[in-house]
Design a protein around this motif. Structure first.
Motif, PDB file in Angstrom:
ATOM      1  N   UNK A  98      50.410  37.704  31.866  1.00 15.16           N
ATOM      2  CA  UNK A  98      48.947  37.844  32.442  1.00 15.16           C
ATOM      3  C   UNK A  98      49.141  39.809  33.273  1.00 15.16           C
ATOM      4  N   UNK A  99      49.408  39.992  32.778  1.00 16.18           N
ATOM      5  CA  UNK A  99      49.530  41.508  32.854  1.00 16.18           C
ATOM      6  C   UNK A  99      49.581  42.470  31.733  1.00 16.18           C
ATOM      7  N   UNK A 100      49.541  42.075  31.084  1.00 17.18           N
ATOM      8  CA  UNK A 100      49.735  42.191  29.660  1.00 17.18           C
ATOM      9  C   UNK A 100      48.468  42.012  28.365  1.00 17.18           C
ATOM     10  N   UNK A 101      48.701  40.987  29.192  1.00 17.82           N
ATOM     11  CA  UNK A 101      46.845  40.340  28.255  1.00 17.82           C
ATOM     12  C   UNK A 101      45.665  41.444  29.634  1.00 17.82           C
ATOM     13  N   UNK A 102      45.667  41.747  31.000  1.00 16.69           N
ATOM     14  CA  UNK A 102      44.642  41.758  30.960  1.00 16.69           C
ATOM     15  C   UNK A 102      44.554  43.384  30.710  1.00 16.69           C
ATOM     16  N   UNK A 103      45.637  44.585  30.171  1.00 18.96           N
ATOM     17  CA  UNK A 103      45.711  45.260  29.932  1.00 18.96           C
ATOM     18  C   UNK A 103      44.917  45.221  28.622  1.00 18.96           C
ATOM     19  N   UNK A 104      45.911  43.993  27.995  1.00 14.23           N
ATOM     20  CA  UNK A 104      44.918  44.353  26.329  1.00 14.23           C
ATOM     21  C   UNK A 104      43.569  44.265  26.477  1.00 14.23           C
ATOM     22  N   UNK A 105      42.598  43.580  27.229  1.00 13.80           N
ATOM     23  CA  UNK A 105      41.733  43.086  27.341  1.00 13.80           C
ATOM     24  C   UNK A 105      41.006  44.409  27.432  1.00 13.80           C
ATOM     25  N   UNK A 106      41.411  45.090  28.276  1.00 17.05           N
ATOM     26  CA  UNK A 106      40.622  46.417  28.623  1.00 17.05           C
ATOM     27  C   UNK A 106      40.709  47.373  27.838  1.00 17.05           C
ATOM     28  N   UNK A 107      41.434  47.281  26.699  1.00 16.84           N
ATOM     29  CA  UNK A 107      42.155  48.305  25.955  1.00 16.84           C
ATOM     30  C   UNK A 107      40.866  48.142  24.379  1.00 16.84           C
ATOM     31  N   UNK A 108      40.716  46.591  24.633  1.00 16.65           N
ATOM     32  CA  UNK A 108      39.879  45.975  23.180  1.00 16.65           C
ATOM     33  C   UNK A 108      38.622  45.675  23.488  1.00 16.65           C
ATOM     34  N   UNK A 109      38.998  45.461  24.417  1.00 19.18           N
ATOM     35  CA  UNK A 109      36.879  44.759  25.020  1.00 19.18           C
ATOM     36  C   UNK A 109      36.328  45.009  25.690  1.00 19.18           C
ATOM     37  N   UNK A 110      37.255  47.047  25.998  1.00 21.48           N
ATOM     38  CA  UNK A 110      36.207  47.654  26.909  1.00 21.48           C
ATOM     39  C   UNK A 110      34.761  47.163  27.088  1.00 21.48           C
ATOM     40  N   UNK A 111      33.699  47.745  26.404  1.00 19.15           N
ATOM     41  CA  UNK A 111      32.181  47.912  26.201  1.00 19.15           C
ATOM     42  C   UNK A 111      31.756  46.614  26.503  1.00 19.15           C
ATOM     43  N   UNK A 112      32.709  45.076  25.714  1.00 20.01           N
ATOM     44  CA  UNK A 112      31.927  44.440  26.223  1.00 20.01           C
ATOM     45  C   UNK A 112      31.882  43.717  27.953  1.00 20.01           C
ATOM     46  N   UNK A 113      33.059  44.374  28.661  1.00 22.34           N
ATOM     47  CA  UNK A 113      33.669  44.190  29.940  1.00 22.34           C
ATOM     48  C   UNK A 113      32.235  45.528  30.255  1.00 22.34           C
ATOM     49  N   UNK A 114      31.741  46.148  30.006  1.00 22.98           N
ATOM     50  CA  UNK A 114      31.062  47.298  30.693  1.00 22.98           C
ATOM     51  C   UNK A 114      30.018  46.711  30.826  1.00 22.98           C
ATOM     52  N   UNK A 115      29.710  45.742  29.302  1.00 22.06           N
ATOM     53  CA  UNK A 115      28.049  44.541  29.399  1.00 22.06           C
ATOM     54  C   UNK A 115      28.085  44.251  30.399  1.00 22.06           C
ATOM     55  N   UNK A 116      29.230  43.416  31.199  1.00 19.49           N
ATOM     56  CA  UNK A 116      29.460  41.957  31.429  1.00 19.49           C
ATOM     57  C   UNK A 116      28.727  42.674  32.816  1.00 19.49           C
ATOM     58  N   UNK A 117      28.966  43.953  33.062  1.00 18.84           N
ATOM     59  CA  UNK A 117      29.471  44.663  34.138  1.00 18.84           C
ATOM     60  C   UNK A 117      27.915  44.927  34.591  1.00 18.84           C
ATOM     61  N   UNK A 118      27.415  44.977  33.589  1.00 18.30           N
ATOM     62  CA  UNK A 118      25.841  45.531  33.625  1.00 18.30           C
ATOM     63  C   UNK A 118      24.834  44.621  34.064  1.00 18.30           C
ATOM     64  N   UNK A 119      25.012  43.115  32.862  1.00 24.65           N
ATOM     65  CA  UNK A 119      24.561  42.451  32.777  1.00 24.65           C
ATOM     66  C   UNK A 119      24.549  41.936  34.234  1.00 24.65           C
ATOM     67  N   UNK A 120      25.089  41.414  35.261  1.00 28.52           N
ATOM     68  CA  UNK A 120      25.850  41.075  37.185  1.00 28.52           C
ATOM     69  C   UNK A 120      25.232  41.980  37.058  1.00 28.52           C
ATOM     70  N   UNK A 121      25.020  42.651  37.243  1.00 32.69           N
ATOM     71  CA  UNK A 121      24.214  43.491  38.453  1.00 32.69           C
ATOM     72  C   UNK A 121      22.792  44.353  37.965  1.00 32.69           C
ATOM     73  N   UNK A 122      22.337  43.589  36.589  1.00 32.39           N
ATOM     74  CA  UNK A 122      20.701  44.028  35.814  1.00 32.39           C
ATOM     75  C   UNK A 122      20.626  42.498  36.927  1.00 32.39           C
ATOM     76  N   UNK A 123      20.943  41.485  38.069  1.00 33.65           N
ATOM     77  CA  UNK A 123      21.236  40.166  38.131  1.00 33.65           C
ATOM     78  C   UNK A 123      20.837  40.341  39.277  1.00 33.65           C
ATOM     79  N   UNK A 124      21.454  41.135  39.892  1.00 29.24           N
ATOM     80  CA  UNK A 124      20.623  41.883  41.119  1.00 29.24           C
ATOM     81  C   UNK A 124      19.059  41.697  41.579  1.00 29.24           C
ATOM     82  N   UNK A 125      19.037  42.388  40.213  1.00 27.72           N
ATOM     83  CA  UNK A 125      17.268  42.979  40.179  1.00 27.72           C
ATOM     84  C   UNK A 125      16.642  42.267  39.789  1.00 27.72           C
ATOM     85  N   UNK A 126      16.714  40.841  39.565  1.00 23.81           N
ATOM     86  CA  UNK A 126      16.467  40.305  38.185  1.00 23.81           C
ATOM     87  C   UNK A 126      16.181  39.228  38.737  1.00 23.81           C
TER      88      UNK A 126
END
Lengths: 205, 205
Positions: A98-126
């Motif tokens: 589990x720990x290894x997988x979390x580190x992997x997705x952070x490394x390989x899909x960082x900008x996708x995660x960044x987008x997720x947080x961006x959209x989740x935040x956007x939903x607080x205004x929209x």
DNA sequence: GAGAATTCTTGACAAGTGTCCAGTAGGATG
DNA sequence: CATCCTACTGGACACTTGTCAAGAATTCTC
């Protein structure tokens, strides 16, 4: 004249909905790279092989497109850790993978995660975004809870926090690591793996 | 001709810098209400008693204004819990007052917190924002750590996690509660207070 | 292959963006 | 009173935004 709604109604797994996915993928890539605030429909179209006008042929408006994007993002995350939960034989193995997988997705899909947080935040205004965001947020929470309860089961103990709090702790930890990683701090990869285990042992003592 | 830089250089605690604060306050209110992505300079000016042109008299550009806003926001948060830490006599009192204060700020300053998360997220796409965001993030982390260590001291124990992880856990928990609260879920107020204590006892067993 | 339906392009629209600047009001200084 | 400087206005700029519709290109149907 065939209206947009009629096109949606007739859409099975046909060409129409396949092109929608295709366009949503282009949109996801562009959004992940530039962020919600800095992405226009023409930016999205430019990344695809079509012109900007086509977006209003396949989607009602920008909001419709964004919501479709979020839903599509979901399917990539849903089953991400199912295999680890299903095949791990011991608590330690589950922990480690589990720990290894979390580190992997952070490394390989960082900008996708960044987008997720961006959209989740956007939903607080929209407010229109709230339903679909909550839907995925619940999915992620269940994903974490599955791991935690399986880990507890393997260790023959009970978790000492409930599902929402467990998710919140992992979410905060991951968001922090993402921020560090995106500024070039490579040690965030080790940190996320280490903290992953720490939280697990904190929750299941 | 007096350039913008010269005005900044001459700015003490005079009229110039007081007006900057005034405009930054209008900007903060507008941003908190509408979100980064949906706020233009004219929206900000409209909330103040000036016209939109004046913003470029007091700030170099939009980025300069935003950064000034974030810095101003800082000063409101910095000393928020200092009094509680300084005057609480027992661990239980510190625990209780800390939990109550967190619930209060969620209730009373929800849209300001929402803005904070919005800007912190924006800094993941806009590198110029990173320094000032990290500055405040460090401040918040130290704030949490002060509470945790004081609580541990009063109980005669040691925290079992380090400062970054402690902050991340509280941050994730608070962000989750904020999201719920903004959708009208009033139980988020009780939840944040309860989880506040749970995390504290998890960190200092 | 003709006709019809679908798919896509192109250009236009009104509105909004950050930025800049000529000009003005008003007070302070000479 | 004349001059200067600061503070501010309001309009203009080049550009981008989401949206839409007319028409071209393609595909499908008979």
């Amino acid at each position: 004249m065939v209206t947009y709604s009629e096109r949606v109604a007739n859409a099975g797994v046909d060409k129409f909905s396949r092109r929608r996915e295709e366009l949503a993928t282009s949109a996801l890539e562009t959004l992940a790279e530039r962020g919600y605030a800095n992405t226009g429909l023409r930016d999205i179209a430019q990344r695809s092989e079509f012109s900007h006008g086509v977006l209003h042929y396949y989607f009602q408006d920008k909001n419709d497109l964004i919501q479709h994007c979020v839903r599509q993002y979901k399917s990539e995350c849903a089953t991400q850790y199912d295999d680890i939960v299903a095949t791990s034989q011991t608590a330690d193995e589950l922990d480690e993978r589990f720990c290894a997988a979390m580190a992997d997705t952070l490394r390989d899909e960082a900008s996708m995660h960044r987008l997720w947080y961006d959209l989740r935040n956007q939903s607080m205004f929209q407010a229109e975004l709230t339903p679909v965001i909550q839907e995925i947020d619940g999915l992620l929470e269940r994903m974490i809870w599955t791991i935690v309860t399986r880990y507890a089961e393997l260790r023959g103990r009970d978790p000492v926090v409930d599902s929402p709090l467990a998710y919140a702790m992992y979410d905060g930890m991951f968001e922090q690591a993402l921020g560090a990683f995106l500024t070039g701090d490579l040690s965030a990869l080790d940190a996320v793996a280490a903290n992953c285990g720490r939280i697990l042992r904190l929750i299941v003592p």
